[in-house]
Design a protein around this motif. Structure first.
Motif, PDB file in Angstrom:
ATOM      1  N   ARG A 278       0.895  -1.290  -0.093  1.00 34.88           N
ATOM      2  CA  ARG A 278      -0.146   0.038   0.082  1.00 34.88           C
ATOM      3  C   ARG A 278       0.361   1.116   0.080  1.00 34.88           C
ATOM      4  NH1 ARG A 278      -2.849   2.938   3.877  1.00 34.88           N
ATOM      5  NH2 ARG A 278      -1.709   1.460   5.967  1.00 34.88           N
TER       6      ARG A 278
ATOM      7  N   ALA B   3       7.561  -1.748  11.393  1.00 36.68           N
ATOM      8  CA  ALA B   3       6.589  -0.769  10.488  1.00 36.68           C
ATOM      9  C   ALA B   3       7.367   0.307   9.209  1.00 36.68           C
ATOM     10  CB  ALA B   3       5.825   0.499  11.135  1.00 36.68           C
TER      11      ALA B   3
ATOM     12  N   ASP C 138       3.370   0.698   2.927  1.00 31.08           N
ATOM     13  CA  ASP C 138       3.333  -0.118   4.158  1.00 31.08           C
ATOM     14  C   ASP C 138       4.588  -1.362   3.717  1.00 31.08           C
ATOM     15  OD1 ASP C 138       1.998  -1.278   2.323  1.00 31.08           O
ATOM     16  OD2 ASP C 138       0.375  -1.647   3.343  1.00 31.08           O
TER      17      ASP C 138
ATOM     18  N   PRO D  22       2.599  -4.961   6.330  1.00 29.11           N
ATOM     19  CA  PRO D  22       0.995  -4.285   7.286  1.00 29.11           C
ATOM     20  C   PRO D  22       1.415  -4.598   8.946  1.00 29.11           C
ATOM     21  CG  PRO D  22      -0.371  -6.080   5.967  1.00 29.11           C
ATOM     22  CD  PRO D  22       0.834  -5.943   5.453  1.00 29.11           C
ATOM     23  N   SER D  23       2.000  -3.749   9.412  1.00 29.42           N
ATOM     24  CA  SER D  23       2.117  -3.304  10.570  1.00 29.42           C
ATOM     25  C   SER D  23       2.186  -2.421  11.513  1.00 29.42           C
ATOM     26  CB  SER D  23       3.276  -4.882  11.127  1.00 29.42           C
ATOM     27  OG  SER D  23       4.726  -4.068  10.355  1.00 29.42           O
TER      28      SER D  23
END
Length: 520
Positions: free
Chosen positions: A93, A116, A138, A142-143
């Motif tokens: 993303r 991240a 990201d 994703p984190s």
């Protein structure tokens, strides 16, 4: 350094569309966002793209329960791109925020923290406030900064090398390419200047850009960089290893007593009495001096033991092999122990270690590949083996410490790094070590200063905080250097806490300020 961009657009991918039909589809923006055609990037495929107008800035978003109001944000379009790297099947993303009427003609890409790769709203809001078209990614992992890297493992082999490459170096580069295309499509022209800003993981990402993709950005602000990640993460775990071997886990109160004593002993090494250690590299306070003394902690009187002092000394010295060879740097004297030497006391049972999550997860996921491992069993022998494995296996992927910046210099790039000397997580001596190696590779300190400058901040913690003065606007100094060729010799800095008298400037490395003398 800036190259002409082809204005290619954006894609909204309906589920029912075939791949052959996708190429002809245009994205229709929502609200005041214009229609864009999809971006293009070799080695990737755009899966989806959307644009949402925010005519009242952050007003509508901030009105949701629990969301703090972000005031002063102008009207902007939020463009989100989802891409993949066939056959990886990842979903990366990228978010690009575009001020609708206040654009200053510049692009600012932003970095992340811990595991991240990007911080999105937290980083994009201040950039858009200042008129920048801004982006975050990201990296397909994703984190949040605190969540474990569950993406590291995959069902068919131990490590997901593709996602690691995204996180380590690939995705910031792709964000820069796609971000510039979206900007050109939105405004009808490419950005006049492009910048990257980040701290910690973001600092590491900035260094990686200068090393691997020297043409992406005109200016890079790489603060407190998590340099030599494959070694740093193990060094961050070192305090836990020391306590595991000793079988003793001091409280935060006991650790704080050692720091108070170190500050009292070394405060005036720089000629100033200001409650901070101005030169932790020269502080030689011996923790053994506290053996036998008492400290009051939570209503109890605790006597400092020789074991306690030995633990502190080893933590300050940093990791070594069993034969005494230095592996990486240690916690600076004066920096809080709480991040890396955390301990906890359960309701039932003895006190035990509470390791820094990034360090523990690097060991669990990337080295031992056992996500639920109890790392309290790791002692000196296993630590040495893990350190060697991390160096050998991951240095080329995520070391981020190549000192050859000749291509970045040739492209006209400028880079600034500032690092707190009381950083409790990313050791500032690693930044100093990197700067020295760059000098060796690039023709000395004077030659390096023409494109890369380092500023050290006494008493400052990780990316901010602490008792010392923090740079007030290093990004403005970078812009002034890039656009007006005014290289900064100092960075304005200020404290907001109990020591407002410490406000002043940070000196360009290797200069230092001492009592009665400016940077020299």
């Amino acid at each position: 350094m800036r190259t002409p961009l082809v204005v290619i657009g954006a894609l909204l991918l309906p589920v029912a569309l075939t791949l052959s039909a996708v190429a002809a589809v245009l994205l229709t923006g929502h609200g005041n966002c214009p229609r864009l055609s999809r971006p293009s990037l070799p080695g990737t495929r755009i899966l989806a793209m959307s644009a949402v107008a925010h005519p009242d800035g952050m007003g509508a978003r901030a009105s949701r329960p629990g969301r703090p109001v972000a005031s002063g944000v102008p009207a902007f379009c939020d463009v989100t791109i989802i891409l993949t790297h066939p056959p990886l099947r990842d979903r990366v993303r990228i978010q690009v925020w575009l001020p609708q009427s206040t654009w200053n003609g510049r692009f600012q890409a932003t970095g992340g923290g811990a595991f991240a790769a990007g911080e999105f709203e937290r980083a994009l809001v201040p950039a858009v406030r200042r008129g920048y078209a801004a982006a975050s990614t990201d990296a397909g992992v994703p984190s949040t900064a605190k969540s474990p890297p569950v993406w590291a493992q995959r069902h068919d082999r131990p490590i997901n090398d593709g996602l690691l490459a995204n996180f380590a170096y690939r995705s910031v580069h792709e964000m820069s390419r796609i971000g510039k295309q979206v900007i050109a499509g939105f405004y009808g022209r490419p950005p006049a200047y492009s910048y990257f800003t980040g701290c910690s993981t973001g600092g590491r990402q900035g260094l990686t850009e200068a090393q691997r993709y020297p043409g992406d950005f005109d200016g890079i602000l790489a603060d407190a960089p998590a340099i030599a990640w494959n070694r740093l993460t193990l060094a961050q775990f070192w305090p836990q290893v020391v306590m595991n071997e000793a079988g003793t886990y001091p409280t935060a109160c006991e650790f704080a007593a050692f720091n108070r004593a170190a500050i009292a002993a070394c405060d005036t090494d720089d000629g100033r009495l200001d409650g901070i250690i101005g030169r932790p590299d020269t502080c030689r306070f011996d923790p053994g001096r506290l053996v036998g003394t008492s400290v009051r902690c939570h209503g109890r009187t605790i006597r400092i033991s020789r074991v306690d002092a030995d633990i502190v000394g080893r933590i300050w010295d940093g990791p070594t092999t069993r034969t005494g060879e230095r592996q990486w740097y240690g916690l600076p004297r004066g920096a809080s122990f709480s991040w890396l030497a955390g301990t906890t006391k359960p309701l039932f049972g003895p006190r035990h270690g509470a390791p820094f999550p990034v360090a523990a997860d690097w060991i669990r996921y990337f080295l031992l590949r056992q996500p639920h491992l109890d790392v309290s069993t790791i002692g000196y022998a296993e630590f040495e083996r893990l350190f060697e494995e991390s160096q050998a296996r991951y240095g080329a992927v995520i070391g981020s410490d190549d000192p050859d910046l000749s291509a970045f210099r040739a492209a006209g790039g400028k880079m600034i790094t500032w690092h707190g000397l009381a950083d409790p997580a990313v050791f500032p001596q690693g930044t100093v070590d990197y700067r020295r190696r760059v000098e060796s590779a690039m023709g000395g300190g004077e030659a390096t200063d023409r494109f890369y400058r380092v500023f050290l901040a006494p008493g400052v913690g990780h990316c901010s905080g602490g008792a010392g003065p923090v740079p007030t606007d290093p990004h403005a100094a970078l812009v002034d250097w890039v656009e007006h060729d005014r290289a900064p010799d100092t960075l304005p800095a200020a404290t907001t806490g109990a020591h407002p008298h410490l406000s002043g400037v940070l000196c360009r490395y290797p200069q230092q300020a001492t009592a009665g003398r400016p940077c020299h």
